[in-house]
Design an enzyme around this catalytic site. Sequence first.
Site, PDB file in Angstrom:
ATOM      1  CE  LYS A 285       1.302  10.002  -7.905  1.00  0.00           C
ATOM      2  NZ  LYS A 285       0.236   9.459  -7.055  1.00  0.00           N
ATOM      3  CD  GLU A 372      -5.809  -0.281   3.315  1.00  0.00           C
ATOM      4  OE1 GLU A 372      -5.435  -0.015   2.155  1.00  0.00           O
ATOM      5  OE2 GLU A 372      -5.093  -0.070   4.326  1.00  0.00           O
ATOM      6  NE  ARG A 400      -2.382  -2.022   4.448  1.00  0.00           N
ATOM      7  CZ  ARG A 400      -1.202  -1.471   4.211  1.00  0.00           C
ATOM      8  NH1 ARG A 400      -0.492  -1.862   3.174  1.00  0.00           N
ATOM      9  NH2 ARG A 400      -0.721  -0.533   4.998  1.00  0.00           N
TER      10      ARG A 400
END
Length: 641
Positions: A285, A372, A400
């Site tokens: 990243k 979630e 969600r």
Amino acid sequence: MSDRPHTPLLDTVQYPADLRKLSKDQLPQLADELRQEMISAVSVTGGHLGAGLGVVELTVAAHYVFDTPNDKLIWDVGHQAYPHKIMTGRRDRIRTLRQGGGLSGFTRRSESEYDPFGAAHSSTSISAALGFAIANKLGETPGRAIAVIGDGALSAGMAYEAMNNAAAAGNRLIVILNDNDMSIAPPVGSLRNSLARLVSSGKYLAPRKLAQKLARAMPEPLHVAARKMEEYARGMFTGGTLFDELGFYYVGPVDGHDVRALVEVLENVRDADIGPMLVHVVTQKGKGYAPAENSADKYHGVVKFDVVSGKQDKGPGGGPPAYQNVFGETLAKLADTDPKIVAITAAMPSGTGVDKFAAKHPHRAFDVGIAEQHAVTFAAGLAAQGMRPFVAIYSTFLQRAYDQVVHDVAIQNLPVRFAMDRAGLVGADGATHAGSFDLAYLCTLPNFVVMAPSDEAELAHMVKTMEVHDSGPIAVRYPRGEGRGVPLPDQPQALEIGKGRIVREGKKVAILSLGTRLAEAEKAADQLDAKGLSTTVADLRFAKPLDHELIRKLMTTHEVVVTVEEAAVGGVGAHVLTLASDEGLTDAGLKVRTMRLPDTFQEHDKPEKQYDEARINAPHIVETVLKALRVNSAGVEEVRA
């Protein structure tokens, strides 16, 4: 512009078809130029930086090997797709990213044919790609679907649900795992590339297919044994046993920054006919930009920054605290004396302020990843065992887990505490991240208490209220950004459930505000008072239960009542109207108006422009009152025909 990087090779590439005219030896230079162009663009606009830098070579290789847009390249989350946008005809607009009228910060179907599926929430790519692949198969249409998933997205169960269902897609489905965060199989230097080339090559695949055919011809016990021997032998070398069990042929790990190796592996995968395939690509990243490499978390999402120094333009500083930090710091302080408090977040510790809590109470802070649904039911289990769990999730992401909120929390009346960050409009992140619907989807649930603070001090009191509320689920919603600058209480006090407050008193007009629109309600009251329209302003504090006594009093003593909220239809205004209808409060000619977010998905823009578009600022409140009273802007009653 003179400050733009020198990109002679990239200048020749407007679409992937142009890219495919280049030789493989030119691709490393192209990737370098693409990376510099992305850094330059995001330094001007702000946005997601680290994830996109990590997939530059992968973007080049994917478009070089696959026949996009006929082959569907689907980027999970979409925030890693900035290089993809540059390569697919949008370079001339890349410096409009996340600006009003400009490019979205995520993939978007209406923006380009190269964005076959819009995404800004995590872990949807494999399911969508499977849909494209099966549709092509059933329609006997050529074309593959390639899902690029990573940046933690494999921590969500939906990805595995999709893979478990993917066998029917055959070789039309390819999943590329962009592993920039966790190592599913340990990288082993240059060997990983040669191994990936080997296991994706025809020399390996052909005998493996022959072995499979021979195994199927054997009696069942020998067939099973032969298959497992081949499977686990390969798994020992490649780490792919898990994906094999899910029906995928695993290839990897591959160095995600070696564009030549990527092209060779993807070409082998493209030409293979062995079923769904997963290519494990290891990336870094922030690759190629030292500040982002050295601090991936701080450069995941950035504001405008100086390319040379990496310094981000965060303004003068010293302003009011952000709501998320008020939540985290208040909760950490309460936990000093309450050992039952536990904080849970779903891959957003800094975004929700849970990092503040974790710094003081590391053993009571849980980051469950992008999961979630699990977060909510995990909290329900904690609550059932007598703990006081706080689930800190962005409002848009809590959507969600709605079934878990209903089934595992509300029906069982468990005291789970929900801290819903980013409630309301969110500026540059746009419709996908706006927390517009939480009032509508929570206030309909029995047993729930739902609050919204008008400022940061009120939030601190509401966190305390949540701590001591043990009789059922309770939620607080608060916006993105900084507070109003009011002093924070040394010792937050629990509020009486379902009780609002009068901020200022008048006689003719009553404005009922929920949340941080209170400041605009007060401005509107000043303007109305100046027109001779005496105005009361009430801070409801609670969307559920409503303060029936307060609302009844205001409705029976004022000519006009206006509700104001930063939420979609179905929120507090709808419940106030229901109360008025049930009790016959409008029978005497009372005028009730509700102000809320419009029934549309608002485009990304500066927050102040979004509020104007939504018509929930002070001038719009004043206009609503004047129209209800049928008076002109000077406060003079209009002549009725």
